[in-house]
Each structure stands twice: as C-alpha cells, then as structure tokens.
Design an enzyme around this catalytic site. Structure first.
Site, PDB file in Angstrom:
ATOM      1  N   TYR A 124       0.818  -1.211   0.000  1.00  0.00           N
ATOM      2  CA  TYR A 124       0.000   0.000   0.000  1.00  0.00           C
ATOM      3  C   TYR A 124       0.853   1.264   0.000  1.00  0.00           C
ATOM      4  CZ  TYR A 124      -3.990  -2.957   1.053  1.00  0.00           C
ATOM      5  OH  TYR A 124      -4.969  -3.912   0.989  1.00  0.00           O
ATOM      6  N   LYS A 191       4.945 -14.220   5.214  1.00  0.00           N
ATOM      7  CA  LYS A 191       5.334 -15.148   4.140  1.00  0.00           C
ATOM      8  C   LYS A 191       6.855 -15.036   3.969  1.00  0.00           C
ATOM      9  CE  LYS A 191       4.040 -18.019   0.849  1.00  0.00           C
ATOM     10  NZ  LYS A 191       3.335 -19.291   1.110  1.00  0.00           N
ATOM     11  N   ASP A 224      -0.531 -18.444   4.500  1.00  0.00           N
ATOM     12  CA  ASP A 224      -1.490 -19.380   3.891  1.00  0.00           C
ATOM     13  C   ASP A 224      -1.967 -20.401   4.918  1.00  0.00           C
ATOM     14  OD1 ASP A 224       1.212 -19.789   3.596  1.00  0.00           O
ATOM     15  OD2 ASP A 224       1.063 -21.069   1.844  1.00  0.00           O
ATOM     16  N   ASP A 248      -5.467  -6.759   5.562  1.00  0.00           N
ATOM     17  CA  ASP A 248      -6.686  -6.409   4.845  1.00  0.00           C
ATOM     18  C   ASP A 248      -7.479  -7.681   4.525  1.00  0.00           C
ATOM     19  OD1 ASP A 248      -8.567  -5.028   3.420  1.00  0.00           O
ATOM     20  OD2 ASP A 248      -7.317  -4.655   1.671  1.00  0.00           O
TER      21      ASP A 248
END
Ligand code: NAD
Length: 367
Positions: A124, A191, A224, A248
């Site tokens: 972002y 991640k 994940d 988000d």
C-alpha cells in the site's frame, strides 16, 4: 462533556449508516459536536482533491473521527482516500475486533479475535510503475542487471516496502494491546519463507519484540497456513498482527467467520489520533436503499466511545446491538440464515437498537 469529533459520512452506503449511527449515539446521551467534512469523488468535484486539506486539519484538531466508507475507483482515477488518510496522519495501527455475537449466522460460536494490521506501508506504499512507461522500462533494466531476472515487457510493478521501524512499531502495539486487554496470545502472520527481504524483516522484528513480553504467548505462522487454520479452528486465535495486505485480507476472512462484514468494526490509530470506521466498503449497489446492516458502523462507534472514556455508554450500546442480534427479528438481510425471510431495513434496525438501549440503560446491572 461534549466531544468534538470529525464526521466523514463517505459515499455509497456511508451516509445512511453514519446517520443510523448518529441516531444511536444520540440515544446514549453522550454529547457530540460534529465537524462534518467531505472526501472522495464529491470532494474531487467540489474542491479538486479527493482528500482536501481541511479534512486532515479537522482530524488533527479534534483528534477523533468517525468515518463511513469511501469508494476508490478501480484501476484508474484517484488513489484510495482511505489509504491516504491513514498514511497522512500516520494512523499506523488498524484494529479490527471480530467477535461472534449469539444469534449471528455463523457455525463458529466462539470466535473472539483482534486483528492488528500495519496501516502505512507494504504493497500500500503507493509506489507503482505503469507498464509501457520509461520508468517501468528502467526498473526492468535495473532488475536484469542486478539479478539477471528477465521481466516481460508488458509488466507493471507495485512495490512492496517493509521496514524494521514500522514492523517493530506495529508488533509492539499488538503486544501492548494484548497486555492492556487481558489477551493471552499474539500470532504474527507472514510469508517470510518466500519474501525473505520484506516479510523476513517483519518476522525478525516480531520475534525480537515478542521477547520483551514473556507474559504473552507468541507464535508466528505462514500466512497461507494461518488462513486455513483460521477457518478450521478459529477459537485458538486471540490477537493476530499482520503486515498491511495480509491484514486487509484476513480482516475480511475473520468478518466472514463471525457472520459477515455487517458485524465487523474497526479503528485506525496513531499515537494521538484515531479514525473509527467499519471494515467493509461503500457497497455501491446498495447505496440509498435503506437495506444494509448499520451494526459494523455502530460497533465502530462503541470503539470510539471507549476511546473517549465513555465506557458505560459504549458497553450499553454494544449490549443493545447484541440483544437485537440475539433476538433475530429486527436484523438486515445479511444476518438472516434464509435470505428469503423478510429482513429489517437499516432504519428499523436503528429503531430496534435504540429501543434496546433504553432497556439496557435502565437495567440495574448495567454499569
Ligand atoms: P464492500 O465491503 O463495499 O462490499 C462487499 C459486499 O459486502 C457488498 O456487496 C455487500 O454484499 C456486503 N456488505 C458490505 N457492507 C455491508 C453492510 N454494512 N451490510 C450488509 N452487507 C454489506 O466491498 P467492495 O465491493 O469490494 O468495495 C466497494 C467500494 O468500497 C470500493 O470502491 C472499495 O475500494 C471501497 N472500500 C472502502 C473501504 C473504506 O472506506 N475503508 C474499505 C473497503 C472497501
């Protein structure tokens, strides 16, 4: 005491859920002086800017804002007002509690998760290079030179930026929140196995900061796997701290766990300013139809009342909303398990919350 608060009705369904929320806030008896400002397309048309300076000035002065959702044009047009507001005022922590209220349409009965989303950087950051431009071409050449990776000519770039400073700040916020609110565990999602130089920084920062809070359990989970576990066993999660984009997405996932976006409130917090807004967006297809659920906006207002130390009114308003959900009569379409059942309108829900508020405020045990 009267609280001066900046009011941003937003667009789409924003104005109607803000109106509903003002009505229930009035019914709490807490006094507000609203400084109403406009943003988004309406501000673009009127002032030539989607986030005019007077909006930022108003929030800086009042320190608190209540905000409805604002539409962001997809693919083209101005950048998100919501992101710009958070970045301009350094509202670095997005706090999104997701709690199951009895009666809400979900198979998960014991979810009580607080998402802490980093609000200022990551994908972002707004650093993008459109395909076919000179800058995109230069970047592709730089990448080829330094990594030998050949980028397809028709590529565009959105840059992911993760700093140690912002990572430490948000993880510290999550632990401080956990401590202050008697929470037992903080989970960091990342991640870092793939994104070693960005999420790697976030993970290292999380592990470092966690050492300073031995009283609170800490775990880190690859994003994940976290999503899968959240859907299978959401009851094992407490506070979850995440970089911006995962925050988000996981916010919406958790909203789904508790019965939908209509029940998911939020706050954007900086060191001395706060903007309260629901997780959901402006749902343009429902705009002006008196149809959507105002409860996420109302629950965001309960967070604002707590922030303003109006704790009793906050508790009463939350109890009133919970009672309306539990009764299941005056709820909007999204809280009906059978969508063919008749549903209440936005204003009927508001009437029902106000009626319950009168009951809970009279009850002797309410404090
Ligand atoms: P959205 O959250 O607006 O709506 C998705 C769907 O969720 C709706 O179609 C509706 O079915 C449901 N929904 C949302 N709020 C609801 C409510 N209060 N009651 C009942 N159902 C509700 O997401 P979107 O369609 O992806 O985004 C629409 C616009 O909102 C976009 O322009 C987006 O950029 C913007 N947006 C703004 C904010 C913000 O202002 N903070 C946040 C998210 C999205």
């Amino acid at each position: 005491m009267q609280h001066k608060v900046t009011l941003i009705p937003g667009d789409g369904i924003g104005p109607e859920i803000i109106e509903a929320t003002k009505r229930v806030l009035d019914a709490t008896g807490v006094k507000f002086e609203w400084d109403t400002v406009i943003v988004g397309q309406a501000a673009q048309d009127k002032f030539g800017a989607p986030l005019p300076d007077n909006v930022l000035e108003s929030i800086k002065e009042n320190k608190v804002a209540l905000k409805g959702p604002v539409t962001t044009p997809i693919g083209t047009g101005f950048r998100s007002v919501n992101v710009a507001l958070r970045q301009s005022l350094d509202l670095y922590a997005c706090l999104r509690p997701c709690k199951t209220y009895p009666g809400s349409p979900t198979p998960f009965k014991n979810v009580d998760i607080v998402i802490v989303r980093e609000n200022t950087e990551d994908l972002y950051s707004g650093i993008e290079f459109a395909r076919g431009t000179k800058d995109a071409d230069s970047l592709a050449k730089l990448i080829l030179k330094s990594t030998k990776a050949k980028i397809k000519e028709d590529s565009g770039f959105s840059i992911k930026v993760i700093s140690e400073t912002a990572s430490r700040r948000i993880v510290k916020f999550a632990f401080e929140y956990a401590r202050a609110n008697n929470r037992k565990k903080v989970t960091a999602g990342h991640k870092a196995n793939i994104l070693k130089f960005s999420d790697g920084i976030f993970l290292d920062a999380a592990r470092e900061v966690a050492k300073k809070y031995p009283d609170i359990e800490f775990e880190d989970v690859v994003i994940d796997a976290l999503c899968m576990r959240l859907v299978r066993t959401p009851g094992q999660y407490d506070v979850i701290v995440l970089p911006n984009l995962y925050g988000d997405i996981v916010s919406d996932l958790c909203a789904g766990l508790i019965g939908g976006l209509g029940l998911a409130p939020g706050a954007n917090l900086g060191d001395n300013m706060a903007v309260f807004e629901p997780t959901h967006g402006s749902a343009p297809k429902y705009a002006g139809r008196n149809k959507v659920n105002p409860m996420a906006m109302m629950l965001s207002a309960t967070m604002m009342l707590r922030h303003l130390n109006e704790t009793k009114s906050a508790n009463n308003l939350e109890k009133a909303i919970a009672a309306v959900i539990a009764e299941g009569k005056s709820v909007t379409y999204d809280l009906k398990t059978d969508r063919n059942q008749p549903a209440a309108t936005t204003s009927e829900v508001t009437d029902a919350v106000i009626a319950k508020l009168k009951e809970v405020s009279r009850a002797p045990e309410s404090n």
